[in-house]
Scaffold this active site. Structure first.
Site, PDB file in Angstrom:
ATOM      1  N   HIS A 117      -9.457   1.360   5.041  1.00 37.00           N
ATOM      2  CA  HIS A 117      -8.192   1.659   5.625  1.00 37.00           C
ATOM      3  C   HIS A 117      -8.457   2.544   6.600  1.00 37.00           C
ATOM      4  O   HIS A 117      -9.009   3.661   6.631  1.00 37.00           O
ATOM      5  CB  HIS A 117      -7.060   2.147   4.628  1.00 37.00           C
ATOM      6  N   GLU A 130      -5.323  -4.591  10.648  1.00 40.64           N
ATOM      7  CA  GLU A 130      -4.468  -3.657  10.805  1.00 40.64           C
ATOM      8  C   GLU A 130      -4.443  -2.819  11.836  1.00 40.64           C
ATOM      9  O   GLU A 130      -5.583  -1.951  12.146  1.00 40.64           O
ATOM     10  CB  GLU A 130      -4.624  -2.501   9.651  1.00 40.64           C
ATOM     11  N   GLU A 144      -6.944   5.295   7.774  1.00 37.90           N
ATOM     12  CA  GLU A 144      -6.656   6.622   7.529  1.00 37.90           C
ATOM     13  C   GLU A 144      -7.953   7.095   6.726  1.00 37.90           C
ATOM     14  O   GLU A 144      -8.065   8.424   6.846  1.00 37.90           O
ATOM     15  CB  GLU A 144      -5.237   6.454   6.453  1.00 37.90           C
ATOM     16  N   GLY A 197       2.487   2.275  10.723  1.00 36.53           N
ATOM     17  CA  GLY A 197       3.419   3.601  10.659  1.00 36.53           C
ATOM     18  C   GLY A 197       4.136   3.931  11.909  1.00 36.53           C
ATOM     19  O   GLY A 197       4.785   5.026  12.112  1.00 36.53           O
ATOM     20  N   ASN A 253       0.937  -1.183  -0.146  1.00 35.18           N
ATOM     21  CA  ASN A 253      -0.001   0.042  -0.043  1.00 35.18           C
ATOM     22  C   ASN A 253       0.997   1.148   0.094  1.00 35.18           C
ATOM     23  O   ASN A 253       1.583   1.534   1.099  1.00 35.18           O
ATOM     24  CB  ASN A 253      -0.846  -0.142   1.331  1.00 35.18           C
ATOM     25  N   LYS A 287       0.116   4.365  -0.194  1.00 31.25           N
ATOM     26  CA  LYS A 287      -0.464   5.358   0.085  1.00 31.25           C
ATOM     27  C   LYS A 287      -0.097   6.367  -0.895  1.00 31.25           C
ATOM     28  O   LYS A 287      -0.208   6.433  -1.873  1.00 31.25           O
ATOM     29  CB  LYS A 287      -0.132   5.707   1.768  1.00 31.25           C
ATOM     30  N   SER A 318       3.181  -1.998  10.538  1.00 34.56           N
ATOM     31  CA  SER A 318       4.768  -2.072  10.815  1.00 34.56           C
ATOM     32  C   SER A 318       5.394  -3.228  10.392  1.00 34.56           C
ATOM     33  O   SER A 318       6.259  -4.023  11.078  1.00 34.56           O
ATOM     34  CB  SER A 318       5.179  -1.796  11.993  1.00 34.56           C
TER      35      SER A 318
HETATM   36  P1  PGA Z   1       2.801   0.361   7.679  1.00 35.26           P
HETATM   37  O1  PGA Z   1       1.419   0.603   7.218  1.00 35.26           O
HETATM   38  O2  PGA Z   1       3.371  -0.778   7.150  1.00 35.26           O
HETATM   39  O3  PGA Z   1       3.766   1.767   7.417  1.00 35.26           O
HETATM   40  O4  PGA Z   1       2.654   0.370   9.241  1.00 35.26           O
HETATM   41  C1  PGA Z   1       0.475  -0.556   6.842  1.00 35.26           C
HETATM   42  C2  PGA Z   1      -0.652   0.248   6.146  1.00 35.26           C
HETATM   43  O5  PGA Z   1      -1.308   1.475   6.596  1.00 35.26           O
HETATM   44  O6  PGA Z   1      -1.270  -0.715   5.430  1.00 35.26           O
END
Ligand code: PGA
Length: 263
Positions: free
Chosen positions: A105, A175, A107, A181, A13, A15, A221
């Site tokens: 997601h 997630e 976000e 992140g 992903n 983003k 992560s």
């Molecule tokens: P990350 O994000 O691997 O940077 O923690 C995962 C995601 O948001 O899909």
């Protein structure tokens, strides 16, 4: 539950990162890195989720160079077409040979106020256009403290699956919001416990056959140093990778988790 052969899925992903020129260079580099390492593409499915503006360029490259990566989008509209400025229809994504679309997601839930009802409508829109929804669920740190790890993801998935036919091809991504992140991944046992609970939801809503064949990913992560520990868990069928999917060497090492899963 019957053990079914589920092909692992490693999904990147991106983003809001990489313009279309950077996207092309990145996909070429990832492909060459995996080729150099003699990675067998049939054993693990690789998917990339670029921003909308990159998708046509990546599609053209994948097609021309016969690169064995699946393509996905990060969101779609609940509508098919019409006066919805700024929205992107699932019909358009399907025309670009997108296989997958990420839905719900954290976000988007947080910054775009996507409710469980919007997520459920987007799942239906994806299926209507022949796209496989990658349905994201996960608890915040406050939810974890208040309700434990499974309660919120379980209720989010129940809401997302309402009205979905048992035969639908879907992917679920667990997630935990606190792990995204942050550099602080869940433990493999935490991921396994919630993924098992989510498989239970699929069994209850869509039936045992759907539960046995549906892939459930862990995200938050994930990196090359921890992917093997997640992939050892019986109910974790892959990973949704954010930050680490933007580094071709690191993402290739995650895709090649089988090489270090026994370590
Ligand atoms: P990350 O994000 O691997 O940077 O923690 C995962 C995601 O948001 O899909």
């Amino acid at each position: 539950m019957a053990v079914a052969a589920r092909t692992p899925l490693i999904a990147g992903n991106w983003k809001m990162n990489l313009d279309h020129l950077q996207a092309v260079a990145f996909v070429q580099k990832l492909h060459w890195t995996l080729k150099d390492a003699k990675h067998e593409s049939e054993s693990v499915e690789t998917a990339v989720f670029p921003p909308f503006t990159d998708i046509r360029s990546v599609q053209t490259l994948i097609d021309a160079d016969k690169i064995p990566f699946a393509l996905g989008a990060q969101d779609l509209s609940v509508h098919d077409s019409g006066a919805y400025t700024g929205e992107v229809s699932g019909a358009f994504l399907a025309k670009l040979d997108a296989t997958y679309v990420i839905i719900g997601h954290s976000e988007r839930r947080e910054y775009h106020a996507e409710s469980d009802a919007v997520v459920a409508a987007k799942v239906k829109a994806a299926l209507k256009h022949g796209l496989v929804p990658v349905i994201c669920v996960g608890e915040t740190a406050a939810d974890l403290e208040e309700h434990g790890a499974s309660a919120v993801p379980v209720s989010q998935l129940e809401a997302a699956l309402e009205g979905v036919p048992a035969s639908a091809d879907i992917v679920v991504a667990y997630e935990p919001v606190w792990a995204i992140g942050s550099g602080q991944a869940a433990t493999p046992q935490q991921a396994q416990d919630v993924c098992a609970a989510l498989r239970g939801v699929i069994a209850k809503v869509l039936g045992d056959e759907a539960a046995a064949r549906t892939r459930i990913l862990y995200g938050g992560s994930v990196k090359s140093a921890n992917i093997a520990s997640f992939m050892r868990e019986p109910d974790v069928d892959g990973a949704l990778v954010g930050g680490a999917s933007l580094d071709a060497n690191e993402f290739a090492a995650i895709i090649r988790f089988e090489k270090h899963v026994g370590v």
